[in-house]
Design a protein around this motif. Structure first.
Motif, mmCIF file in Angstrom:
data_model
loop_
_atom_site.group_PDB
_atom_site.id
_atom_site.type_symbol
_atom_site.label_atom_id
_atom_site.label_comp_id
_atom_site.label_asym_id
_atom_site.label_seq_id
_atom_site.Cartn_x
_atom_site.Cartn_y
_atom_site.Cartn_z
ATOM 1 N N THR A 1 0.818 -1.264 0.104
ATOM 2 C CA THR A 1 -0.015 0.129 0.055
ATOM 3 C C THR A 1 0.852 1.372 -0.091
ATOM 4 O OG1 THR A 1 -1.773 -1.148 1.222
ATOM 5 C CG2 THR A 1 -1.707 1.139 1.113
ATOM 6 N N GLY A 2 0.451 2.026 -0.730
ATOM 7 C CA GLY A 2 1.233 3.426 -0.846
ATOM 8 C C GLY A 2 2.266 3.607 -1.537
ATOM 9 N N GLU A 3 3.061 2.446 -2.216
ATOM 10 C CA GLU A 3 4.333 2.204 -3.020
ATOM 11 C C GLU A 3 3.750 2.357 -4.455
ATOM 12 O OE1 GLU A 3 6.898 2.735 -1.688
ATOM 13 O OE2 GLU A 3 6.499 2.428 0.547
ATOM 14 N N ILE A 4 4.949 2.738 -5.279
ATOM 15 C CA ILE A 4 4.891 2.570 -6.699
ATOM 16 C C ILE A 4 6.148 1.683 -7.198
ATOM 17 C CG2 ILE A 4 5.243 3.899 -8.701
ATOM 18 C CD1 ILE A 4 4.266 6.523 -7.395
ATOM 19 N N SER A 5 5.733 0.756 -8.200
ATOM 20 C CA SER A 5 6.836 -0.030 -8.555
ATOM 21 C C SER A 5 7.524 0.374 -9.749
ATOM 22 C CB SER A 5 6.099 -1.480 -8.927
ATOM 23 O OG SER A 5 5.268 -1.260 -10.162
ATOM 24 N N VAL A 6 8.535 -0.203 -10.049
ATOM 25 C CA VAL A 6 9.478 -0.009 -11.251
ATOM 26 C C VAL A 6 8.803 -0.031 -12.554
ATOM 27 C CG1 VAL A 6 11.471 -0.601 -12.781
ATOM 28 C CG2 VAL A 6 11.694 -0.515 -10.027
ATOM 29 N N SER A 7 8.018 -1.168 -12.671
ATOM 30 C CA SER A 7 7.100 -1.417 -13.962
ATOM 31 C C SER A 7 6.055 -0.276 -14.314
ATOM 32 C CB SER A 7 6.525 -2.716 -13.834
ATOM 33 O OG SER A 7 5.760 -2.933 -12.928
ATOM 34 N N GLN A 8 5.508 0.069 -12.878
ATOM 35 C CA GLN A 8 4.402 1.104 -13.071
ATOM 36 C C GLN A 8 4.966 2.352 -13.717
ATOM 37 O OE1 GLN A 8 3.067 0.785 -9.168
ATOM 38 N NE2 GLN A 8 1.054 -0.487 -9.727
ATOM 39 N N LEU A 9 6.172 2.804 -13.086
ATOM 40 C CA LEU A 9 6.972 4.010 -13.539
ATOM 41 C C LEU A 9 7.317 3.800 -15.084
ATOM 42 C CD1 LEU A 9 9.161 4.918 -10.599
ATOM 43 C CD2 LEU A 9 7.084 5.805 -11.265
ATOM 44 N N LYS A 10 7.774 2.697 -15.493
ATOM 45 C CA LYS A 10 8.135 2.434 -16.874
ATOM 46 C C LYS A 10 6.962 2.419 -17.760
ATOM 47 C CE LYS A 10 11.493 0.875 -18.719
ATOM 48 N NZ LYS A 10 12.463 1.580 -19.514
ATOM 49 N N ASP A 11 5.747 1.943 -17.177
ATOM 50 C CA ASP A 11 4.496 2.041 -17.973
ATOM 51 C C ASP A 11 3.943 3.382 -18.283
ATOM 52 O OD1 ASP A 11 2.496 0.541 -19.307
ATOM 53 O OD2 ASP A 11 1.270 1.139 -17.518
ATOM 54 N N SER A 12 4.332 4.164 -17.339
ATOM 55 C CA SER A 12 4.102 5.605 -17.335
ATOM 56 C C SER A 12 4.952 6.487 -18.229
ATOM 57 C CB SER A 12 3.731 6.036 -16.075
ATOM 58 O OG SER A 12 2.715 5.221 -15.300
ATOM 59 N N GLY A 13 6.015 5.890 -18.624
ATOM 60 C CA GLY A 13 6.996 6.993 -19.456
ATOM 61 C C GLY A 13 7.889 7.678 -18.685
ATOM 62 N N ILE A 14 7.921 7.050 -17.208
ATOM 63 C CA ILE A 14 8.929 7.690 -16.227
ATOM 64 C C ILE A 14 10.134 6.995 -16.201
ATOM 65 C CG2 ILE A 14 9.065 8.373 -13.760
ATOM 66 C CD1 ILE A 14 6.704 9.638 -15.464
ATOM 67 N N THR A 15 11.077 7.580 -16.677
ATOM 68 C CA THR A 15 12.682 7.200 -16.864
ATOM 69 C C THR A 15 13.598 7.075 -15.848
ATOM 70 O OG1 THR A 15 13.376 9.077 -18.271
ATOM 71 C CG2 THR A 15 12.360 7.218 -19.405
ATOM 72 N N TRP A 16 13.415 8.001 -14.929
ATOM 73 C CA TRP A 16 14.483 8.071 -13.946
ATOM 74 C C TRP A 16 13.672 7.813 -12.369
ATOM 75 C CZ3 TRP A 16 19.730 8.853 -14.014
ATOM 76 C CH2 TRP A 16 20.129 9.106 -15.437
ATOM 77 N N THR A 17 14.587 7.675 -11.563
ATOM 78 C CA THR A 17 13.877 7.854 -10.160
ATOM 79 C C THR A 17 15.087 8.460 -9.225
ATOM 80 O OG1 THR A 17 12.745 6.523 -8.207
ATOM 81 C CG2 THR A 17 14.403 5.421 -9.441
ATOM 82 N N ILE A 18 14.739 9.056 -8.245
ATOM 83 C CA ILE A 18 15.569 9.613 -7.249
ATOM 84 C C ILE A 18 15.433 8.500 -6.079
ATOM 85 C CG2 ILE A 18 15.951 11.168 -5.245
ATOM 86 C CD1 ILE A 18 14.607 13.128 -7.004
#
Length: 267
Positions: A94-111
């Motif tokens: 709950t409350g977290e975001i996965s790597v695959s969800q970021l990739k699926d959304s076109g988000i290419t980086w994370t801090i």
């Protein structure tokens, strides 16, 4: 109070223009928990219209709820980063975001590993390292934060702290080609206090030496090490001249038009 320096000589400043050792200058904007829909649109619109140095890689990091908004409106050539990511695949977290969800959304980086998460949420070095590995394995670029508190600096423990933070990652990750290291002295984040050019360069140089010894000579030459900690349009140009400072992770100033001046610090 902030005069402590490390026990080695910093290198001379690099030329004011061009890439250092083939490393592309990198400027990230960490919005933290700031912004509204209208404010994000305004910031993105300003960046879209601005004349930014084409030799600089630019990444902005709005709050999670605005990641898609930023990506939808931001022009090609500027990337979007999450401010955090989880170390597990999709599931009951709950409350977290996965790597695959970021990739699926076109988000290419994370801090990953920002001091505010290390201190407020008590993220341990091994947990940060696991998140870095998960992000890299999933194809994201990682801005890996490290840095010491004022008490640690005054106790001459700066590099002990920084290298413990980085060393935990080195145990999990061998390929550092998609990692940008952000050195952020905790005592300089949001305080208006900035490490002197010499202080910042010393730590950056020590990190690069550690990369050469503990990771590889290739990683030492290619890994970008950026500075964060009350960076502004007033101090960025001198910091950018330092030999081992390859860019900035910008906090509050990334919410202002002056962010473009920081992007263009080496122009």
């Amino acid at each position: 109070m902030y005069a402590h320096t490390l026990q080695h000589k910093a290198e001379a400043p690099a030329p004011a223009t061009g890439k250092k050792g083939g490393r592309q200058f990198f400027v990230g904007g960490n919005f933290k928990m700031n912004g509204t829909i209208s404010q994000i649109k305004e910031i993105v619109g300003h960046l879209n219209d601005a004349k930014c140095d084409s030799d600089v890689e630019v990444v902005i990091s709005p709050p999670a709820i605005y990641l898609l908004l930023a990506r939808e409106h931001l022009r090609k050539g500027i990337e979007v980063a999450a401010q955090n990511v989880f170390d597990k695949p999709n599931g009951a977290f709950t409350g977290e975001i996965s790597v695959s969800q970021l990739k699926d959304s076109g988000i290419t980086w994370t801090i990953v590993g920002h001091s505010e998460r290390r201190t407020i949420i008590q993220e341990a070095n091994h947990f940060v390292a696991n998140k870095v590995k998960a992000a890299l394995d999933g194809g994201l670029g990682v801005v890996l934060c490290c840095g010491e508190t004022l008490e640690q600096r005054e106790s001459n423990k700066t590099m002990d702290v920084v290298l413990a933070q980085l060393g935990a990652v080195a145990k999990e990750v061998k390929d550092w080609s998609k990692i940008v290291i952000a050195y952020e002295p905790v005592w300089a984040i949001g305080t208006g206090k900035v490490a002197s050019n010499e202080q910042a360069q010393e730590v950056h140089h020590a990190i690069r030496e550690w990369l050469g010894k503990d990771v590889s000579s290739e990683a030492a030459n290619a890994t970008r090490i950026i500075y964060g900690g009350s960076v502004s349009e007033k101090n960025c140009k001198d910091l950018a001249k330092q030999a081992d400072i390859d860019g900035f992770l910008v906090g509050g100033a990334s919410l202002k038009p002056a962010f473009v001046d920081i992007i263009n610090a080496r122009s």
